[in-house]
Write a protein that holds these residues in place. Structure first.
Motif, PDB file in Angstrom:
ATOM      1  N   GLU A  21      10.516   1.510   7.289  1.00 23.14           N
ATOM      2  CA  GLU A  21      10.883   2.706   8.032  1.00 23.14           C
ATOM      3  C   GLU A  21      11.274   3.851   7.123  1.00 23.14           C
ATOM      4  OE1 GLU A  21      10.663   3.189  11.223  1.00 23.14           O
ATOM      5  OE2 GLU A  21       9.963   1.161  11.610  1.00 23.14           O
ATOM      6  N   ASN A  22      11.353   3.633   5.820  1.00 27.30           N
ATOM      7  CA  ASN A  22      11.780   4.666   4.882  1.00 27.30           C
ATOM      8  C   ASN A  22      10.563   5.356   4.283  1.00 27.30           C
ATOM      9  OD1 ASN A  22      14.507   3.958   5.234  1.00 27.30           O
ATOM     10  ND2 ASN A  22      14.335   2.332   3.707  1.00 27.30           N
ATOM     11  N   SER A  23      10.691   6.645   4.071  1.00 29.25           N
ATOM     12  CA  SER A  23       9.630   7.446   3.461  1.00 29.25           C
ATOM     13  C   SER A  23      10.262   8.515   2.599  1.00 29.25           C
ATOM     14  CB  SER A  23       8.734   8.091   4.524  1.00 29.25           C
ATOM     15  OG  SER A  23       8.103   7.100   5.305  1.00 29.25           O
ATOM     16  N   LEU A  24       9.504   8.953   1.618  1.00 26.75           N
ATOM     17  CA  LEU A  24       9.949  10.025   0.726  1.00 26.75           C
ATOM     18  C   LEU A  24       9.277  11.319   1.172  1.00 26.75           C
ATOM     19  CD1 LEU A  24      11.398  11.038  -1.841  1.00 26.75           C
ATOM     20  CD2 LEU A  24       9.336  10.432  -3.126  1.00 26.75           C
ATOM     21  N   PHE A  25      10.094  12.275   1.616  1.00 23.29           N
ATOM     22  CA  PHE A  25       9.584  13.557   2.087  1.00 23.29           C
ATOM     23  C   PHE A  25       9.704  14.593   0.976  1.00 23.29           C
ATOM     24  CE2 PHE A  25      10.643  11.355   5.963  1.00 23.29           C
ATOM     25  CZ  PHE A  25       9.623  11.696   6.830  1.00 23.29           C
ATOM     26  N   LEU A  26       8.649  15.369   0.794  1.00 29.06           N
ATOM     27  CA  LEU A  26       8.682  16.486  -0.153  1.00 29.06           C
ATOM     28  C   LEU A  26       9.201  17.714   0.584  1.00 29.06           C
ATOM     29  CD1 LEU A  26       5.261  15.993  -1.989  1.00 29.06           C
ATOM     30  CD2 LEU A  26       7.518  15.109  -2.602  1.00 29.06           C
ATOM     31  N   ALA A  53      14.586   1.152  -3.130  1.00 27.21           N
ATOM     32  CA  ALA A  53      15.739   2.056  -3.018  1.00 27.21           C
ATOM     33  C   ALA A  53      15.410   3.320  -2.244  1.00 27.21           C
ATOM     34  CB  ALA A  53      16.241   2.420  -4.418  1.00 27.21           C
ATOM     35  N   ASN A  54      14.110   3.569  -2.027  1.00 29.32           N
ATOM     36  CA  ASN A  54      13.652   4.772  -1.335  1.00 29.32           C
ATOM     37  C   ASN A  54      14.224   6.038  -1.970  1.00 29.32           C
ATOM     38  OD1 ASN A  54      12.232   6.240   0.592  1.00 29.32           O
ATOM     39  ND2 ASN A  54      13.982   6.300   1.990  1.00 29.32           N
ATOM     40  N   GLU A  55      14.087   6.148  -3.275  1.00 34.04           N
ATOM     41  CA  GLU A  55      14.559   7.330  -3.985  1.00 34.04           C
ATOM     42  C   GLU A  55      13.778   7.483  -5.284  1.00 34.04           C
ATOM     43  OE1 GLU A  55      18.354   5.194  -6.268  1.00 34.04           O
ATOM     44  OE2 GLU A  55      18.688   6.826  -4.832  1.00 34.04           O
ATOM     45  N   VAL A  56      13.823   8.683  -5.811  1.00 34.91           N
ATOM     46  CA  VAL A  56      13.175   8.987  -7.081  1.00 34.91           C
ATOM     47  C   VAL A  56      14.156   8.664  -8.200  1.00 34.91           C
ATOM     48  CG1 VAL A  56      12.121  10.782  -8.491  1.00 34.91           C
ATOM     49  CG2 VAL A  56      11.746  10.764  -6.022  1.00 34.91           C
ATOM     50  N   ILE A  57      13.756   7.735  -9.068  1.00 38.98           N
ATOM     51  CA  ILE A  57      14.642   7.293 -10.139  1.00 38.98           C
ATOM     52  C   ILE A  57      14.641   8.288 -11.302  1.00 38.98           C
ATOM     53  CG2 ILE A  57      15.122   5.431 -11.764  1.00 38.98           C
ATOM     54  CD1 ILE A  57      13.747   3.515  -9.855  1.00 38.98           C
ATOM     55  N   ILE A  58      13.452   8.645 -11.756  1.00 37.72           N
ATOM     56  CA  ILE A  58      13.325   9.512 -12.935  1.00 37.72           C
ATOM     57  C   ILE A  58      12.220  10.529 -12.656  1.00 37.72           C
ATOM     58  CG2 ILE A  58      12.682   9.584 -15.397  1.00 37.72           C
ATOM     59  CD1 ILE A  58      13.851   6.808 -15.677  1.00 37.72           C
ATOM     60  N   LEU A  65       0.854  -1.184   0.000  1.00 40.04           N
ATOM     61  CA  LEU A  65       0.000   0.000   0.000  1.00 40.04           C
ATOM     62  C   LEU A  65       0.890   1.235   0.000  1.00 40.04           C
ATOM     63  CD1 LEU A  65      -2.919   1.246   0.352  1.00 40.04           C
ATOM     64  CD2 LEU A  65      -2.320   1.436   2.775  1.00 40.04           C
ATOM     65  N   CYS A  66       0.646   2.121  -0.955  1.00 36.54           N
ATOM     66  CA  CYS A  66       1.332   3.416  -1.004  1.00 36.54           C
ATOM     67  C   CYS A  66       0.342   4.486  -0.569  1.00 36.54           C
ATOM     68  CB  CYS A  66       1.854   3.690  -2.410  1.00 36.54           C
ATOM     69  SG  CYS A  66       2.706   5.283  -2.568  1.00 36.54           S
ATOM     70  N   TYR A  67       0.742   5.309   0.375  1.00 32.71           N
ATOM     71  CA  TYR A  67      -0.158   6.355   0.864  1.00 32.71           C
ATOM     72  C   TYR A  67       0.625   7.640   1.092  1.00 32.71           C
ATOM     73  CZ  TYR A  67       1.625   5.439   5.599  1.00 32.71           C
ATOM     74  OH  TYR A  67       2.435   5.291   6.704  1.00 32.71           O
ATOM     75  N   ASP A 120       3.021  21.120   7.254  1.00 31.77           N
ATOM     76  CA  ASP A 120       2.698  21.700   5.953  1.00 31.77           C
ATOM     77  C   ASP A 120       3.368  20.962   4.801  1.00 31.77           C
ATOM     78  OD1 ASP A 120       5.230  22.409   6.721  1.00 31.77           O
ATOM     79  OD2 ASP A 120       5.141  24.412   5.843  1.00 31.77           O
ATOM     80  N   LYS A 121       3.985  19.803   5.073  1.00 29.20           N
ATOM     81  CA  LYS A 121       4.668  19.053   4.022  1.00 29.20           C
ATOM     82  C   LYS A 121       4.066  17.656   3.926  1.00 29.20           C
ATOM     83  CE  LYS A 121       9.007  21.589   4.581  1.00 29.20           C
ATOM     84  NZ  LYS A 121      10.457  21.508   4.861  1.00 29.20           N
ATOM     85  N   GLN A 122       4.223  17.059   2.740  1.00 24.23           N
ATOM     86  CA  GLN A 122       3.657  15.744   2.495  1.00 24.23           C
ATOM     87  C   GLN A 122       4.761  14.686   2.489  1.00 24.23           C
ATOM     88  OE1 GLN A 122       1.232  15.776  -1.036  1.00 24.23           O
ATOM     89  NE2 GLN A 122      -0.464  16.833  -0.003  1.00 24.23           N
ATOM     90  N   ARG A 123       4.345  13.447   2.805  1.00 30.01           N
ATOM     91  CA  ARG A 123       5.267  12.322   2.921  1.00 30.01           C
ATOM     92  C   ARG A 123       4.648  11.128   2.219  1.00 30.01           C
ATOM     93  NH1 ARG A 123       6.179  10.786   8.929  1.00 30.01           N
ATOM     94  NH2 ARG A 123       3.928  10.498   8.734  1.00 30.01           N
ATOM     95  N   ILE A 124       5.442  10.459   1.375  1.00 26.50           N
ATOM     96  CA  ILE A 124       4.995   9.272   0.650  1.00 26.50           C
ATOM     97  C   ILE A 124       5.613   8.046   1.304  1.00 26.50           C
ATOM     98  CG2 ILE A 124       4.960   8.065  -1.564  1.00 26.50           C
ATOM     99  CD1 ILE A 124       5.558  11.739  -1.651  1.00 26.50           C
ATOM    100  N   SER A 125       4.773   7.097   1.684  1.00 25.79           N
ATOM    101  CA  SER A 125       5.238   5.883   2.358  1.00 25.79           C
ATOM    102  C   SER A 125       4.634   4.667   1.668  1.00 25.79           C
ATOM    103  CB  SER A 125       4.849   5.881   3.842  1.00 25.79           C
ATOM    104  OG  SER A 125       5.333   7.023   4.506  1.00 25.79           O
ATOM    105  N   VAL A 126       5.373   3.556   1.716  1.00 21.63           N
ATOM    106  CA  VAL A 126       4.925   2.273   1.163  1.00 21.63           C
ATOM    107  C   VAL A 126       5.007   1.242   2.286  1.00 21.63           C
ATOM    108  CG1 VAL A 126       5.358   0.459  -0.518  1.00 21.63           C
ATOM    109  CG2 VAL A 126       5.632   2.856  -1.164  1.00 21.63           C
ATOM    110  N   GLU A 127       3.879   0.567   2.567  1.00 24.16           N
ATOM    111  CA  GLU A 127       3.823  -0.404   3.639  1.00 24.16           C
ATOM    112  C   GLU A 127       3.428  -1.772   3.070  1.00 24.16           C
ATOM    113  OE1 GLU A 127       4.682   0.044   6.652  1.00 24.16           O
ATOM    114  OE2 GLU A 127       4.866   2.227   6.697  1.00 24.16           O
ATOM    115  N   PRO A 128       4.093  -2.854   3.530  1.00 22.81           N
ATOM    116  CA  PRO A 128       3.681  -4.200   3.120  1.00 22.81           C
ATOM    117  C   PRO A 128       2.424  -4.622   3.864  1.00 22.81           C
ATOM    118  CG  PRO A 128       5.540  -4.325   4.611  1.00 22.81           C
ATOM    119  CD  PRO A 128       5.314  -2.868   4.360  1.00 22.81           C
TER     120      PRO A 128
END
Length: 640
Positions: free
Chosen positions: A50-55, A94-99, A22-24, A30-38
């Motif tokens: 435990e990793n998340s992508l912070f904007l 990888a917890n990173e933006v590829i492209i 699940l990606c949520y 005031d900032k958004q965070r993208i997380s993926v949970e099994p």
């Protein structure tokens, strides 16, 4: 507002095609965070991500999420659409933006659709349609249709046809770039658009509790699914089963949605849910837990909900085991699952604490929020009363020994013993401890002091480096509690006067005291307007005062004040100082005898009599001439 939206920081969420992850998107201040949970987790949550992508930029907002496999290496990734016209390819492993895919403009991306893991389609807020090749991420085509405006959703049916939706739904020919068919739309914008098979698709709108199933080729409505409240999300297992999440946090399940009623007299196209699911907390209160997202595959339902406001939990169940009698089913969720989960807070949790900290209790509001002004006034009055009681207790505690002996002995009982105020050195020590340990309650006890002399001496003894922290704390309280601005401004004034030299030497002072600068600037902007208003009020009051004053007050009355005629007669009298010194002027009270006058005075009296007689004669003649002139101006009838 839905129950789930009111208690959850989750903005968007979506399952992968197999329902394993699940990606949520959640909001942190005031900032958004993208997380993926099994979805599959053990008892100790070893698979918790435990990793998340912070904007980093607070202006960036996620508008759409879409799972897909990269054809090059079969890696499962998430396509993140943003409001700046970009689409990021995020790898959860990888917890990173590829492209980063750019559309060439800054219009917000409204929706993204991946077709057969080969092409990426998207639409923006300017109603442009884009097609990208996922092998090299290059733009293939870009076009815009005149009749299709305010687009929200896009679905690719085949290589030659696609669906677009705003309030209405359009079937588009990709090769000819024209609209083939228009389907009956909704009153509000379409938020749900999914194909069920090659012959029909389903759609739902914002703030609507109906799902419409359309015939793709004929354009007619095959059935209408009716929920108890407005629909938020939907999941389906091909065309056999559809499950929805409503705004009250419940799930409703529809079996065989394409099969209508068997009534021959009247064919009913609308259908009600066959089962309704509700999650309840397994405690004495039985509090409802809103369902955030749901995924259905055959007879397995996977439900996602939140505990502690931010931690996602999953629950799997088999819905086919329930009989049709069990129309509404409540599932009890244990509250101990929060304690069994792995701690995800920044500083951990205190084991000795009785109550577990909950981020859902945090509320961020502006300093000018007067929604609960009555409660604030009551709290302020209660706080003021409590502070006065504490100050009286402090004054009694620091009473000198001489005053105590005098009170015990009964001496000077008629006079009240004079109590001393708090000692400046003690207040400075308490203030320093409060600033260093970030103790707000201790700081409040110090700031409640209203004696300006003690405030000045306390800040004078305070170390210069602590004055910066004190100004920051004062700015926070002035912004939140406007009724305390007058008392706290005294602290700000003496901080700037005493430690102004040190503050000027600090680099990036404006950045350090940005909150104080903005607060004082907002308050200072009102000064010119208040001065202009005061001037206008003074002018208006002065005019009203002059208009209301009667004439007899200004010039006096004949009986009480002075008479203008008398004043003119007094001005005609000439005063001679030499005659007064010689005693030759009568004052009207005491007149001298005839022997006191000399011959010269007699001659002068004769001359004065002649002058006065000539004056009377001339006045008599002038009066007669005036009467003659007046008579000439009237007729005989008027004179009679």
């Amino acid at each position: 507002m839905s129950l789930a939206a009111a208690v959850s920081p989750v903005v968007l969420s979506t399952y992968d095609p197999k329902g394993q992850y699940l990606c949520y998107v959640s909001t942190a201040l005031d900032k958004q965070r993208i997380s993926v949970e099994p979805v599959a987790k053990t008892q100790n949550d070893s698979f918790l991500n435990e990793n998340s992508l912070f904007l980093d930029n607070s202006n960036l907002k996620v508008t759409s999420l879409q799972w897909s496999f990269l054809s090059s290496n079969e890696t499962l990734c998430v396509f993140i659409a943003l409001n700046n016209g970009e689409i990021w390819l995020y790898s959860p492993l990888a917890n990173e933006v590829i492209i980063k895919i750019n559309t060439g403009n800054s219009y917000a991306i409204k929706d993204v659709f991946i077709f057969e893991n080969k092409h990426l389609w998207c639409i923006d807020s300017n109603d442009f349609i884009y097609q990208f090749d996922l092998s090299d991420f290059q733009l293939i085509t870009k076009f815009k249709l005149d009749n299709c405006v305010q687009l929200n959703k896009i679905v690719i049916l085949s290589e030659t046809r696609l669906l677009l939706a705003s309030h209405q739904i359009f079937l588009i020919d990709i090769n000819g770039k024209q609209c083939i068919m228009t389907y009956p739309g909704h009153v509000s914008p379409v938020t749900i658009l999914k194909p069920l098979n090659n012959e029909c698709f389903i759609s739902g709108a914002q703030n609507d509790r109906f799902l419409n199933v359309y015939d793709l080729n004929k354009g007619s409505t095959k059935s209408v699914l009716v929920c108890q409240s407005n629909i938020v999300k939907m999941s389906n297992d091909s065309e056999n089963t559809i499950v929805t999440i409503t705004e009250d946090g419940n799930a409703e399940l529809f079996e065989d949605p394409l099969i209508n009623s068997t009534n021959k007299r009247r064919a009913m196209k609308s259908k009600q849910a066959s089962r309704r699911l509700k999650l309840l907390q397994n405690d004495k209160t039985s509090t409802q837990i809103p369902i955030i997202d749901i995924f259905i595959k055959q007879d397995i339902l996977n439900i996602m909900y939140l505990q502690n406001a931010t931690i996602p939990f999953f629950h799997q169940l088999t819905w086919k085991q329930w009989t049709e009698i069990d129309n509404e089913i409540s599932l009890n969720i244990s509250s101990k699952s929060v304690n069994q989960s792995k701690d995800r807070t920044l500083y951990g949790q205190d084991v000795a604490s009785v109550v577990t900290y909950k981020e859902g209790n945090i509320s961020v509001t502006a300093g000018d929020n007067f929604k609960h002004i009555e409660d604030l006034i009551k709290d302020w009055e209660q706080e003021t009363t409590e502070n006065e009681r504490l100050n009286e207790a402090d004054d009694t505690a620091i009473e000198s020994l001489a005053d105590k002996v005098l009170a015990i002995s009964g001496g000077d009982s008629g006079k009240k013993s004079k109590k001393k105020g708090p000692i400046t050195g003690t207040v400075t020590v308490i203030l320093s401890q409060a600033l260093q340990s970030n103790d707000h309650s201790l700081l409040e006890n110090v700031l409640n002091n209203r004696d300006e002399r003690i405030i000045r001496d306390t800040i004078m003894r305070l170390r210069p480096n602590l004055s910066v922290i004190l100004l920051e704390r004062l700015a926070e309280r002035i912004a939140r509690q406007t009724h305390r601005q007058g008392a706290l401004n005294v602290w700000v004034k003496w901080c700037l006067i005493i430690h102004g030299g040190y503050l000027v030497s600090i680099p990036n002072l404006l950045k350090t005291l940005s909150s104080l600068h903005s607060t004082l600037k907002n308050r200072g902007n009102l000064l010119n307007r208040l001065l202009a208003l005061e001037t206008r009020l003074d002018i208006t009051l002065n005019k009203l005062k002059i208009n209301d004053t009667p004439d007899d007050v200004l010039y006096g009355d004949d009986e009480e004040g002075f008479n203008l005629d008398d004043a003119e007669d007094e001005d005609d009298v000439e005063y001679n100082e030499e005659l007064d010194d010689a005693g030759l002027i009568e004052d009207g009270e005491n007149s001298g005898s005839e022997d006191d006058y000399t011959d010269d005075s007699e001659d002068e009296d004769e001359d004065e009599k002649k002058v006065s007689q000539d004056k009377k004669t001339s006045e008599k003649k002038s009066t007669e001439s005036d009467l003659e002139d007046d008579e000439e101006g009237y007729s005989d009838v008027e004179m009679s």
